[in-house]
Design a protein around this motif. Structure first.
Motif, PDB file in Angstrom:
ATOM      1  N   PRO A   8    -113.423  45.521 -10.017  1.00 20.33           N
ATOM      2  CA  PRO A   8    -112.455  47.056 -10.347  1.00 20.33           C
ATOM      3  C   PRO A   8    -111.910  48.129 -10.534  1.00 20.33           C
ATOM      4  CG  PRO A   8    -112.898  45.783  -8.353  1.00 20.33           C
ATOM      5  CD  PRO A   8    -113.103  44.931  -9.177  1.00 20.33           C
ATOM      6  N   PRO A  10    -108.193  50.027  -9.440  1.00 18.46           N
ATOM      7  CA  PRO A  10    -107.634  49.695  -7.764  1.00 18.46           C
ATOM      8  C   PRO A  10    -107.638  51.214  -7.611  1.00 18.46           C
ATOM      9  CG  PRO A  10    -106.206  48.804  -9.323  1.00 18.46           C
ATOM     10  CD  PRO A  10    -107.216  48.792 -10.064  1.00 18.46           C
ATOM     11  N   VAL A  73    -110.776  49.753   3.719  1.00 17.86           N
ATOM     12  CA  VAL A  73    -110.939  49.349   2.732  1.00 17.86           C
ATOM     13  C   VAL A  73    -112.392  49.299   2.007  1.00 17.86           C
ATOM     14  CG1 VAL A  73    -110.278  46.674   0.864  1.00 17.86           C
ATOM     15  CG2 VAL A  73    -109.334  47.866   3.106  1.00 17.86           C
ATOM     16  N   ALA A  75    -115.132  49.812  -1.323  1.00 14.73           N
ATOM     17  CA  ALA A  75    -115.800  49.998  -2.602  1.00 14.73           C
ATOM     18  C   ALA A  75    -116.421  50.746  -3.008  1.00 14.73           C
ATOM     19  CB  ALA A  75    -116.209  48.224  -3.058  1.00 14.73           C
ATOM     20  N   ARG A  83    -116.363  50.561 -11.199  1.00 15.22           N
ATOM     21  CA  ARG A  83    -116.541  50.904  -9.790  1.00 15.22           C
ATOM     22  C   ARG A  83    -114.387  50.668  -9.757  1.00 15.22           C
ATOM     23  NH1 ARG A  83    -117.481  45.443  -9.073  1.00 15.22           N
ATOM     24  NH2 ARG A  83    -118.051  45.893  -6.962  1.00 15.22           N
ATOM     25  N   VAL A  85    -111.774  49.967  -6.013  1.00 13.49           N
ATOM     26  CA  VAL A  85    -111.991  49.315  -4.740  1.00 13.49           C
ATOM     27  C   VAL A  85    -110.696  50.173  -4.605  1.00 13.49           C
ATOM     28  CG1 VAL A  85    -110.151  47.875  -6.088  1.00 13.49           C
ATOM     29  CG2 VAL A  85    -111.707  46.917  -3.540  1.00 13.49           C
ATOM     30  N   THR A 123    -118.473  56.726   0.604  1.00 14.74           N
ATOM     31  CA  THR A 123    -117.233  56.216   0.585  1.00 14.74           C
ATOM     32  C   THR A 123    -116.127  57.226   1.889  1.00 14.74           C
ATOM     33  OG1 THR A 123    -116.146  56.206  -1.100  1.00 14.74           O
ATOM     34  CG2 THR A 123    -116.788  54.597  -1.490  1.00 14.74           C
TER      35      THR A 123
END
Length: 140
Positions: A8, A10, A73, A75, A83, A85, A123
């Protein structure tokens, strides 16, 4: 950099809360175009995470921030090759004037509960749950 499911991308964000209000930007580009989120974005190269977070806030809001502890944190779901994170930090405004910039088409302060009614990525709901649990009285 590979963007497959095993690698993924960052990304960082900054949670800025002042008098029970959270700073959000409305995204002007994908991912999550038109949705509200904390200021943030991709980490570039070997950029330190906190430096990337401060840069993203400055680019998207015009504000200079001090980046503090990790708030959350998570994802993104694996619905595509892209994707992420996500590492969200708490931040404190140290200067600048609020204005939408870079890929933000709007920016504003919202009461935490009112923010939940805005269109936002899943998210962001997870992040709001985490910061509310950490500070149930909304006194940050």
């Amino acid at each position: 950099m590979t963007t497959s499911g095993d690698h993924p991308i960052p990304a960082v964000g900054v949670v800025i809360i002042d008098r029970g209000r959270i700073l959000l930007i409305r995204r002007g580009r994908e991912p999550a175009r038109g949705q509200w989120a904390v200021p943030g974005g991709k980490v570039t190269g070997d950029e330190p995470l906190r430096a990337a977070a401060a840069r993203e806030v400055r680019e998207e809001t015009g504000l200079d921030v001090e980046v503090g502890d990790v708030a959350w944190v998570g994802a993104t779901a694996g619905e595509s090759d892209r994707r992420f994170v996500i590492i969200d930090f708490y931040g404190t405004v140290r200067g600048g004037e609020l204005r939408a910039g870079d890929d933000a088409v709007d920016a504003g302060w919202f009461a935490l509960e009112a923010a939940r009614a805005l269109p936002m990525p899943p998210t962001m709901h997870e992040l709001l749950d985490a910061i509310t649990a950490a500070d149930p009285g909304g006194t940050m």
